[in-house]
Design a protein around this motif. Structure first.
Motif, PDB file in Angstrom:
ATOM      1  N   ASP A 119       0.812  -1.219   0.000  1.00  0.00           N
ATOM      2  CA  ASP A 119       0.000   0.000   0.000  1.00  0.00           C
ATOM      3  C   ASP A 119       0.846   1.270   0.000  1.00  0.00           C
ATOM      4  O   ASP A 119       0.328   2.382   0.142  1.00  0.00           O
ATOM      5  CB  ASP A 119      -0.977   0.008   1.178  1.00  0.00           C
ATOM      6  CG  ASP A 119      -0.285   0.037   2.539  1.00  0.00           C
ATOM      7  OD1 ASP A 119       0.966   0.066   2.583  1.00  0.00           O
ATOM      8  OD2 ASP A 119      -0.994   0.025   3.563  1.00  0.00           O
ATOM      9  N   GLY A 120       2.165   1.100  -0.143  1.00  0.00           N
ATOM     10  CA  GLY A 120       3.064   2.246  -0.200  1.00  0.00           C
ATOM     11  C   GLY A 120       3.630   2.684   1.133  1.00  0.00           C
ATOM     12  O   GLY A 120       4.477   3.584   1.190  1.00  0.00           O
ATOM     13  N   THR A 121       3.190   2.050   2.226  1.00  0.00           N
ATOM     14  CA  THR A 121       3.708   2.389   3.551  1.00  0.00           C
ATOM     15  C   THR A 121       5.172   1.968   3.663  1.00  0.00           C
ATOM     16  O   THR A 121       5.558   0.898   3.193  1.00  0.00           O
ATOM     17  CB  THR A 121       2.887   1.668   4.640  1.00  0.00           C
ATOM     18  OG1 THR A 121       1.525   2.055   4.542  1.00  0.00           O
ATOM     19  CG2 THR A 121       3.406   1.999   6.031  1.00  0.00           C
ATOM     20  N   SER A 122       5.984   2.790   4.273  1.00  0.00           N
ATOM     21  CA  SER A 122       7.375   2.403   4.500  1.00  0.00           C
ATOM     22  C   SER A 122       7.430   1.309   5.560  1.00  0.00           C
ATOM     23  O   SER A 122       6.577   1.243   6.458  1.00  0.00           O
ATOM     24  CB  SER A 122       8.200   3.602   4.952  1.00  0.00           C
ATOM     25  OG  SER A 122       7.832   4.006   6.266  1.00  0.00           O
ATOM     26  N   LEU A 123       8.420   0.445   5.453  1.00  0.00           N
ATOM     27  CA  LEU A 123       8.588  -0.590   6.469  1.00  0.00           C
ATOM     28  C   LEU A 123       8.848   0.043   7.829  1.00  0.00           C
ATOM     29  O   LEU A 123       8.385  -0.466   8.857  1.00  0.00           O
ATOM     30  CB  LEU A 123       9.731  -1.526   6.082  1.00  0.00           C
ATOM     31  CG  LEU A 123       9.953  -2.735   6.997  1.00  0.00           C
ATOM     32  CD1 LEU A 123       8.724  -3.628   7.055  1.00  0.00           C
ATOM     33  CD2 LEU A 123      11.177  -3.540   6.534  1.00  0.00           C
ATOM     34  N   ALA A 124       9.550   1.153   7.840  1.00  0.00           N
ATOM     35  CA  ALA A 124       9.818   1.857   9.096  1.00  0.00           C
ATOM     36  C   ALA A 124       8.518   2.235   9.796  1.00  0.00           C
ATOM     37  O   ALA A 124       8.354   2.000  11.006  1.00  0.00           O
ATOM     38  CB  ALA A 124      10.651   3.111   8.820  1.00  0.00           C
ATOM     39  N   SER A 125       7.577   2.805   9.052  1.00  0.00           N
ATOM     40  CA  SER A 125       6.296   3.210   9.647  1.00  0.00           C
ATOM     41  C   SER A 125       5.490   2.004  10.083  1.00  0.00           C
ATOM     42  O   SER A 125       4.881   2.006  11.162  1.00  0.00           O
ATOM     43  CB  SER A 125       5.493   4.034   8.636  1.00  0.00           C
ATOM     44  OG  SER A 125       6.127   5.256   8.358  1.00  0.00           O
ATOM     45  N   ALA A 126       5.476   0.956   9.252  1.00  0.00           N
ATOM     46  CA  ALA A 126       4.701  -0.233   9.586  1.00  0.00           C
ATOM     47  C   ALA A 126       5.203  -0.877  10.870  1.00  0.00           C
ATOM     48  O   ALA A 126       4.414  -1.229  11.758  1.00  0.00           O
ATOM     49  CB  ALA A 126       4.755  -1.224   8.427  1.00  0.00           C
TER      50      ALA A 126
END
Length: 304
Positions: free
Chosen positions: A195-202
């Motif tokens: 969905d375009g979310t960065s792995l860092a944010s997830a």
């Protein structure tokens, strides 16, 4: 992040989520709709699974690594199981039988540290974003998680998740059920979720919202995962990498007719390098395109 009583930090733990591609491409095994869990309902299938478990445990015995024995239940949710003729009411029995099989092999090898885990997959296609609402995810996955606890599994492991909401929901359902959860995102070639979310944010959002026993990334080559690393504090929250052998994108993997098994020794070295750079990584292993060669190479690289 990791519960020391569950996956102790005195060793690396090896996990394998690439069984399906090995069965299809290397063993010529028919897996309609990529579903492995029906193997539990045949003597031939149970024998094949038991041999895999024995081979994984042998790697642990040879290298001193711990071994996670996952049930073949990644597709065993109501939406995906329907395609191979299973109703929702059938699935708790499948989970119980899967745990019993893995536990029997584990109990027969008490000299090797093993953990039995019920593998959980996303509600839909693992290469799509998936459920975005955490509570809807918790309710959807709760029956499989409850069955895992009732069957006596050590934990549940949710793999190839493309949305933070679904990850939070599974973690929440596991906490309600009283069983530890290992949660693994998957990333595209750019290191971001579908969905375009960065792995860092997830990773950071999951850790803040649910605090699972471990947070991982799987079904991507180390080169792709490396795009996500930025030196941020979130990297210390990442507990595992279960990597693809192939550098192909998810779309290319979906369309491939010949297995790309990469280079087992190279993959092992890359995983070992990741662990040296990030000592919190204690769960390593292989996903699509990997087989026992890759797992042994990884185990030897991190313990040699």
């Amino acid at each position: 992040m990791t519960n020391s009583n569950l996956l102790s930090n005195d060793r690396v733990w090896i996990s394998w989520t690439g069984m399906e591609t090995d069965l299809i491409f290397n063993k010529g095994y028919d897996l309609p709709n990529f579903a492995a869990f029906p193997m539990i309902d045949s003597a031939e299938g149970r024998d094949m699974l038991a041999r895999y478990y024995e081979d994984l445990i042998a790697i642990g015995r040879e290298t001193g690594t711990g071994i996670i024995l996952d049930t073949p239940t990644w597709m065993a949710n109501p939406d995906r199981a329907k395609g191979v003729g299973y109703e929702a009411a059938d699935l708790p029995r499948v989970t119980h039988a899967g745990v019993a099989l893995a536990r029997s092999v584990s109990d027969s090898n008490p000299d090797v540290a093993t953990r039995v885990s019920v593998q959980i997959g996303p509600r839909g296609d693992g290469y799509e974003p998936g459920l975005s609402a955490a509570e809807a995810s918790a309710n959807y996955h709760a029956p499989q998680i409850d069955a895992a606890r009732e069957a006596g599994a050590d934990m549940v492991s949710a793999y190839t998740l493309g949305a933070t909401g679904e990850a939070i929901g599974i973690s929440t359902a596991a906490k309600r059920a009283g069983i530890p959860a290992l949660i693994s995102f998957t990333v595209e070639t750019d290191g971001k979720l579908a969905d375009g979310t960065s792995l860092a944010s997830a990773v950071a959002n999951l850790a803040e919202a649910a605090e699972p026993a471990a947070i991982m990334v799987n079904c991507a080559h180390p080169d792709h995962i490396a795009h996500a690393f930025d030196g941020g504090e979130w990297e210390a929250m990442l507990t595992g990498v279960i990597a693809n052998a192939s550098r192909q994108s998810h779309a290319e993997l979906d369309d491939c007719e010949v297995l790309d098994d990469g280079d087992p020794d190279e993959l092992g070295r890359q995983l070992a390098d990741m662990r040296r750079a990030r000592p919190g990584l204690r769960i390593l292993g292989g996903c699509c395109g990997t087989d026992l060669r890759h797992l042994r190479a990884a185990a030897e690289s991190v313990t040699g």
